[in-house]
Write a protein that holds these residues in place. Structure first.
Motif, short mmCIF file in Angstrom:
data_model
loop_
_atom_site.label_atom_id
_atom_site.label_comp_id
_atom_site.label_asym_id
_atom_site.label_seq_id
_atom_site.Cartn_x
_atom_site.Cartn_y
_atom_site.Cartn_z
N ASP A 1 -29.13 4.91 10.22
CA ASP A 1 -30.45 5.51 10.01
C ASP A 1 -30.99 5.17 8.63
OD1 ASP A 1 -30.08 6.61 12.46
OD2 ASP A 1 -30.15 8.70 11.83
N ASN B 1 -32.01 1.32 17.60
CA ASN B 1 -31.56 2.64 18.03
C ASN B 1 -31.33 3.61 16.89
OD1 ASN B 1 -31.45 1.87 20.81
ND2 ASN B 1 -29.54 0.78 20.38
N ASN C 1 -32.86 5.80 13.71
CA ASN C 1 -34.11 6.34 13.19
C ASN C 1 -34.39 5.82 11.78
OD1 ASN C 1 -34.44 7.87 15.52
ND2 ASN C 1 -33.37 9.63 14.66
N ALA D 1 -35.97 4.70 18.90
CA ALA D 1 -35.72 5.54 17.73
C ALA D 1 -37.06 5.88 17.10
CB ALA D 1 -34.82 4.83 16.73
#
Length: 375
Positions: free
Chosen positions: A132, A152, A154, A181
């Motif tokens: 992320d 996928n 964020n 995401a």
């Protein structure tokens, strides 16, 4: 999160009870201001019972390389996406621990892509190791990707190492980028799509419908397919996004070239930007300063939030169809044209507005030209 723990209290209102976390820690424990034991709440139901107290101060959570193969950062994400139900809770902001690098001279094997001097070779692989809020930084060169580029994590940013020297990306799949995401940015890249299932029919889409706050900026998406009986390939798209149910997703599409009105002898996209469909809703969007060449340069269907399309060059028509209740669509300060007379002969209108009894559409200060063969 082991059976060894039972009743745990984390933090408190006084300075004595305050916890200080080192920035190197993999993830913070973030609890909401709720009453009752933690097992009453879905996020924590599978863990040992704890006493729940909130943090009262702002925190900066460092998202680091996940060396323990934890599947997700559920505690952080729950707070990050959660609505503020208590004004005493501190805010949590996130920073990335590093970036992932890709170059045509790189290697994927046993590589986490974090060393700029030892990059990975494929964008697809770099996206599988990215965490992320990290960036996947792509050096100049030509990349033929043999897997769909799935995003996928964020907060991922995928962009060129040098904005003025965009990498050229082609694919052997029907879809180039599949965004699953939130808070994703795709920027300063060049796509080459042959407009069929083995050379790319879709530049950017979301097969899961999870793409809130997606930004597609400063990219060039070239359609290079050979024309058939018509000068476009209908089921091809620069950007295609469908929301889940009535989710209020937002997307920004700005400063891109999608298709090209100078691409003589090549097929063009059926739809340049396609938000929503007859069976799925469309996102709220800001679409600005793009050059889009397609049969429908912009097609909006059942949008759940307001859409602003301004200062674009639309080489093709647009359609606005059935915005949901109280949704406003503004199409202002754009230039409408057609790619050539052959394409124009298939049109009955450059701006097609349908079924707007629940929402509203404003067409203002646009320029329409070269439409003499329409109809």
């Amino acid at each position: 999160n082991t059976p060894a723990f039972n009743a745990i209290t984390i933090g408190g209102a006084t300075a004595v009870e305050k916890n200080v976390f080192a920035s190197q820690i993999l993830k913070y424990i973030v609890l909401d201001n709720q009453i009752g034991n933690s097992q009453s709440f879905p996020l924590w139901a599978t863990y040992a019972q704890t006493t729940m107290r909130p943090f009262a101060t702002n925190l900066e959570a460092l998202v680091t390389n996940n060396t323990y193969n934890v599947a997700n950062m559920a505690a952080l994400e729950a707070k990050f996406d959660h609505k503020n139900d208590n004004t005493d809770l501190g805010l949590i902001t996130f920073t990335s621990n590093g970036d992932r690098y890709v170059a045509t001279t790189g290697a994927d094997a046993a590589n986490d892509c974090t060393d700029e001097n030892a990059p990975c070779k494929t964008i697809a692989y770099a996206l599988t190791v990215a965490q992320d809020l990290e960036s996947v930084i792509i050096a100049a060169g030509n990349y033929t990707e043999t897997e769909v580029l799935e995003i996928n994590s964020n907060g991922t940013s995928v962009h060129a190492a040098v904005p003025a020297n965009r990498p050229l990306i082609s694919t052997t799949k029907a879809t180039l980028f599949d965004v699953n995401a939130t808070n994703v940015t795709i920027e300063n890249l060049q796509f080459e799509l042959g407009l069929n299932a083995t050379t790319g029919m879709v530049g950017v889409e979301s097969t899961s419908g999870v793409f809130n706050k997606l930004a597609v900026k400063n990219n060039q998406m070239n359609a290079i397919g050979a024309p058939g009986t018509q000068p476009w390939t209908w089921n091809s798209f620069g950007v295609r996004l469908f929301s889940q149910g009535t989710n209020l997703d937002t997307v920004t599409i700005s400063n891109n070239v999608i298709g090209s009105f100078t691409n003589e002898g090549k097929s063009t996209f059926g739809r340049g930007v396609y938000l929503g469909s007859g069976s799925a809703t469309g996102a709220s969007a800001t679409i600005t300063s793009n050059e889009i060449a397609a049969f429908y340069a912009l097609q909006l269907v059942s949008n759940t939030g307001d859409v602003v399309a301004n200062n674009n060059d639309f080489f093709g028509g647009i359609m606005v169809n059935a915005p949901l209740a109280d949704v406003a669509v503004e199409v202002t300060n754009n230039r409408f044209d057609v790619i050539n007379d052959e394409l124009a002969s298939f049109f009955y209108a450059l701006a097609d507005v349908r079924a707007i009894e629940n929402g509203s559409v404003l067409l203002e200060n646009n320029e329409f030209k070269n439409y003499t063969t329409i109809g």
